[in-house]
Design an enzyme around this catalytic site. Structure first.
Site, mmCIF file in Angstrom:
data_model
loop_
_atom_site.group_PDB
_atom_site.id
_atom_site.type_symbol
_atom_site.label_atom_id
_atom_site.label_comp_id
_atom_site.label_asym_id
_atom_site.label_seq_id
_atom_site.Cartn_x
_atom_site.Cartn_y
_atom_site.Cartn_z
ATOM 1 N N LYS A 98 0.872 -1.179 0.000
ATOM 2 C CA LYS A 98 0.000 0.000 0.000
ATOM 3 C C LYS A 98 0.905 1.224 0.000
ATOM 4 C CE LYS A 98 -4.283 -1.480 2.191
ATOM 5 N NZ LYS A 98 -4.353 -2.522 1.226
ATOM 6 N N ASP A 134 -1.337 -1.855 -4.264
ATOM 7 C CA ASP A 134 -2.770 -1.860 -3.933
ATOM 8 C C ASP A 134 -3.365 -0.509 -4.316
ATOM 9 O OD1 ASP A 134 -2.310 -4.284 -2.732
ATOM 10 O OD2 ASP A 134 -2.929 -3.667 -0.728
ATOM 11 N N ARG A 184 -4.214 -5.678 -11.649
ATOM 12 C CA ARG A 184 -5.084 -6.514 -10.818
ATOM 13 C C ARG A 184 -6.423 -5.779 -10.704
ATOM 14 N NH1 ARG A 184 -3.928 -5.581 -5.051
ATOM 15 N NH2 ARG A 184 -2.222 -7.040 -5.069
ATOM 16 N N THR A 231 -11.164 -11.462 -7.639
ATOM 17 C CA THR A 231 -12.539 -11.485 -7.135
ATOM 18 C C THR A 231 -12.858 -12.878 -6.603
ATOM 19 O OG1 THR A 231 -14.872 -11.167 -7.723
ATOM 20 C CG2 THR A 231 -13.459 -12.016 -9.474
ATOM 21 N N HIS A 232 -13.818 -12.908 -5.663
ATOM 22 C CA HIS A 232 -14.309 -14.212 -5.168
ATOM 23 C C HIS A 232 -15.661 -14.523 -5.769
ATOM 24 C CE1 HIS A 232 -12.016 -12.030 -2.041
ATOM 25 N NE2 HIS A 232 -11.325 -13.151 -2.052
ATOM 26 N N ARG A 293 -12.677 -4.004 6.540
ATOM 27 C CA ARG A 293 -13.110 -4.018 5.132
ATOM 28 C C ARG A 293 -13.567 -5.426 4.731
ATOM 29 N NH1 ARG A 293 -8.726 -0.291 4.712
ATOM 30 N NH2 ARG A 293 -7.277 -1.842 3.917
ATOM 31 N N ARG A 294 -12.922 -6.451 5.304
ATOM 32 C CA ARG A 294 -13.350 -7.837 5.018
ATOM 33 C C ARG A 294 -14.743 -8.081 5.588
ATOM 34 N NH1 ARG A 294 -9.171 -6.737 2.968
ATOM 35 N NH2 ARG A 294 -10.704 -6.154 1.436
HETATM 36 P P1 FDA Z 1 -18.381 -9.703 -3.914
HETATM 37 O O1 FDA Z 1 -18.201 -8.726 -2.807
HETATM 38 O O2 FDA Z 1 -19.553 -9.533 -4.811
HETATM 39 O O3 FDA Z 1 -18.368 -11.146 -3.304
HETATM 40 C C1 FDA Z 1 -18.666 -12.288 -4.065
HETATM 41 C C2 FDA Z 1 -18.741 -13.474 -3.110
HETATM 42 O O4 FDA Z 1 -17.431 -13.736 -2.599
HETATM 43 C C3 FDA Z 1 -19.591 -13.214 -1.878
HETATM 44 O O5 FDA Z 1 -20.927 -13.532 -2.125
HETATM 45 C C4 FDA Z 1 -18.959 -14.136 -0.877
HETATM 46 O O6 FDA Z 1 -19.392 -15.468 -1.081
HETATM 47 C C5 FDA Z 1 -17.500 -14.057 -1.226
HETATM 48 N N1 FDA Z 1 -16.818 -13.012 -0.450
HETATM 49 C C6 FDA Z 1 -16.435 -11.792 -0.876
HETATM 50 N N2 FDA Z 1 -15.814 -11.110 0.096
HETATM 51 C C7 FDA Z 1 -15.825 -11.928 1.165
HETATM 52 C C8 FDA Z 1 -15.339 -11.800 2.476
HETATM 53 N N3 FDA Z 1 -14.717 -10.700 2.912
HETATM 54 N N4 FDA Z 1 -15.512 -12.832 3.312
HETATM 55 C C9 FDA Z 1 -16.127 -13.969 2.915
HETATM 56 N N5 FDA Z 1 -16.610 -14.151 1.678
HETATM 57 C C10 FDA Z 1 -16.462 -13.147 0.819
HETATM 58 N N6 FDA Z 1 -9.755 -3.669 -2.898
HETATM 59 C C11 FDA Z 1 -9.262 -2.413 -3.060
HETATM 60 O O7 FDA Z 1 -10.024 -1.440 -2.986
HETATM 61 N N7 FDA Z 1 -7.921 -2.234 -3.296
HETATM 62 C C12 FDA Z 1 -7.051 -3.279 -3.417
HETATM 63 O O8 FDA Z 1 -5.858 -3.070 -3.628
HETATM 64 C C13 FDA Z 1 -7.576 -4.589 -3.294
HETATM 65 N N8 FDA Z 1 -6.762 -5.690 -3.436
HETATM 66 C C14 FDA Z 1 -7.340 -6.940 -3.499
HETATM 67 C C15 FDA Z 1 -6.550 -8.033 -3.848
HETATM 68 C C16 FDA Z 1 -7.137 -9.295 -3.998
HETATM 69 C C17 FDA Z 1 -6.286 -10.460 -4.406
HETATM 70 C C18 FDA Z 1 -8.538 -9.446 -3.774
HETATM 71 C C19 FDA Z 1 -9.209 -10.761 -3.959
HETATM 72 C C20 FDA Z 1 -9.303 -8.374 -3.403
HETATM 73 C C21 FDA Z 1 -8.719 -7.117 -3.248
HETATM 74 N N9 FDA Z 1 -9.488 -6.010 -2.882
HETATM 75 C C22 FDA Z 1 -8.947 -4.754 -3.019
HETATM 76 C C23 FDA Z 1 -10.866 -6.199 -2.329
HETATM 77 C C24 FDA Z 1 -11.935 -6.027 -3.384
HETATM 78 O O9 FDA Z 1 -12.041 -4.690 -3.794
HETATM 79 C C25 FDA Z 1 -13.296 -6.473 -2.852
HETATM 80 O O10 FDA Z 1 -13.676 -5.667 -1.771
HETATM 81 C C26 FDA Z 1 -13.353 -7.923 -2.405
HETATM 82 O O11 FDA Z 1 -12.621 -8.756 -3.238
HETATM 83 C C27 FDA Z 1 -14.827 -8.420 -2.365
HETATM 84 O O12 FDA Z 1 -15.371 -8.339 -3.641
HETATM 85 P P2 FDA Z 1 -15.561 -9.621 -4.598
HETATM 86 O O13 FDA Z 1 -14.976 -9.280 -5.911
HETATM 87 O O14 FDA Z 1 -15.030 -10.818 -3.975
HETATM 88 O O15 FDA Z 1 -17.118 -9.699 -4.880
#
Ligand code: FDA
Length: 312
Positions: A98, A134, A184, A231-232, A293-294
């Site tokens: 960061k 990040d 990313r 993304t998850h 944030r998580r």
């Molecule tokens: P979404 O929030 O729609 O979640 C999809 C599904 O994934 C959920 O329904 C749930 O099942 C699962 N899930 C998601 N988050 C979860 C959690 N915390 N606990 C449990 N299950 C969860 N952001 C940013 O602003 N700057 C950055 O530099 C980064 N860097 C980064 C690196 C990597 C490798 C990842 C995976 C994520 C980031 N992020 C980030 C965070 C990102 O912006 C985002 O907040 C999270 O990934 C959650 O969004 P999803 O894309 O997972 O989709």
């Protein structure tokens, strides 16, 4: 933005809570779901297990918004140590930093110097790994992209995160693609106003898919973009895989990145199917804002924390 998400993201910035929360056992037990431990050794052990299961890893040492140049220098030195330990362990782990942890709030120049020292150390360690930057709150995007461009001018091994929730990201991506960067793509994790970010999740998801397609198309068009889809979101991942196939791209054209402890089954499935599956492993004691944030990302995580409280 949902009320729960807003409250949790506001709490992430609260100084009093930042000091108090880590004192509670149920909070520390909940954090364990997202971190293998607070020490670098814990992260190294996790990376070994991930590699054995066919997955890559990226380490991030938790911390942000440092207000002291000596502290920022110590963070830089820590990352050099991480790169050395990773090489000694024979791992392919990359790092993600960061910029406010490296002193961006103090001076952009100091921060850039710290970043470039880490990128140089990564190259000197003989690896071809990327040093990822990040993306933080929207007030930092211009400075982050500026530092990224300048660092990348001298060193190829620097990558940057872009956030699909920001309206501006479409234009930022257009401007970055000719540099053939490592990008990313994430949805975005901070509290942002409707003036700068899509308030509705479905719009963020649609923009994510559009940006992901453009990264894949650029790659298919011959640009050496490293397209990391972080993304998850299993439905989104499937759409991206379909798009990749539609473009005639192979599994090498994009990779998926997720956070340690989240959707582990999906991480393993991707690796089994031959996609590059990379896990971001966070460690360190300054986990409070990152952990909040998580929680904000998924209301069920708050229930998980409350269950830990009940089990106190
Ligand atoms: P979404 O929030 O729609 O979640 C999809 C599904 O994934 C959920 O329904 C749930 O099942 C699962 N899930 C998601 N988050 C979860 C959690 N915390 N606990 C449990 N299950 C969860 N952001 C940013 O602003 N700057 C950055 O530099 C980064 N860097 C980064 C690196 C990597 C490798 C990842 C995976 C994520 C980031 N992020 C980030 C965070 C990102 O912006 C985002 O907040 C999270 O990934 C959650 O969004 P999803 O894309 O997972 O989709």
């Amino acid at each position: 933005m949902g009320i729960m998400r807003s409250v949790l993201l506001a709490a992430a910035q609260n100084r009093w809570l930042k000091e108090q929360a880590p004192k509670y056992g149920f909070v520390r037990r909940t954090v364990k779901r997202f971190m293998p431990g607070e020490r670098l050794e814990d992260a190294l052990a996790a990376a070994k297990a991930l590699e054995a299961a066919g997955m890559g890893s990226v380490f991030t040492h938790l911390g942000e918004n440092v207000t002291d140049a000596a502290e920022a220098a110590a963070v830089e030195e820590h990352y050099e140590e991480v790169l050395r330990r990773v090489r000694e362990a024979g791992l392919g782990t990359e790092v993600s930093v960061k910029l406010t942890h490296l002193g961006l709030d103090l001076s952009a120049e100091l921060c850039r110097e710290n970043l470039e020292k880490i990128a140089l150390a990564a190259r000197q360690q003989g690896g071809r790994g990327t040093v990822w930057i990040d993306m933080e709150g929207s007030g930092y995007v211009d400075r982050t992209l500026d530092i990224f461009r300048r660092a990348r001018g001298g060193q190829e091994n620097v990558g940057v995160c872009l956030q699909a929730y920001l309206y501006r990201t479409s234009k930022d991506l257009d401007e970055l693609l000719p540099l053939e960067p490592a990008i990313r793509l994430v949805k975005g994790a901070y509290q942002e106003s409707a003036e700068v970010a899509y308030p509705r999740k479905q719009d963020v998801d649609a923009n994510y898919l559009d940006l992901a397609k453009r990264m894949l198309e650029a790659r298919r068009g011959g640009r050496k973009v490293r397209a990391a889809m972080a993304t998850h979101d299993a439905a989104l991942i499937r759409r991206i895989q379909e798009e990749s196939k539609r473009l005639g791209a192979g599994q090498r054209d994009c990779e998926f990145q997720m956070l340690y402890g989240i959707q582990s089954g999906e991480q393993r499935r991707l690796a089994r199917e031959g996609w590059k599956s990379v896990v971001l492993v966070a460690y360190g004691s300054h986990w409070y804002p990152w952990f909040m944030r998580r929680l904000a990302e998924r209301p069920a995580n708050v229930m998980f924390a409350l269950k830990n409280l009940a089990g106190n």
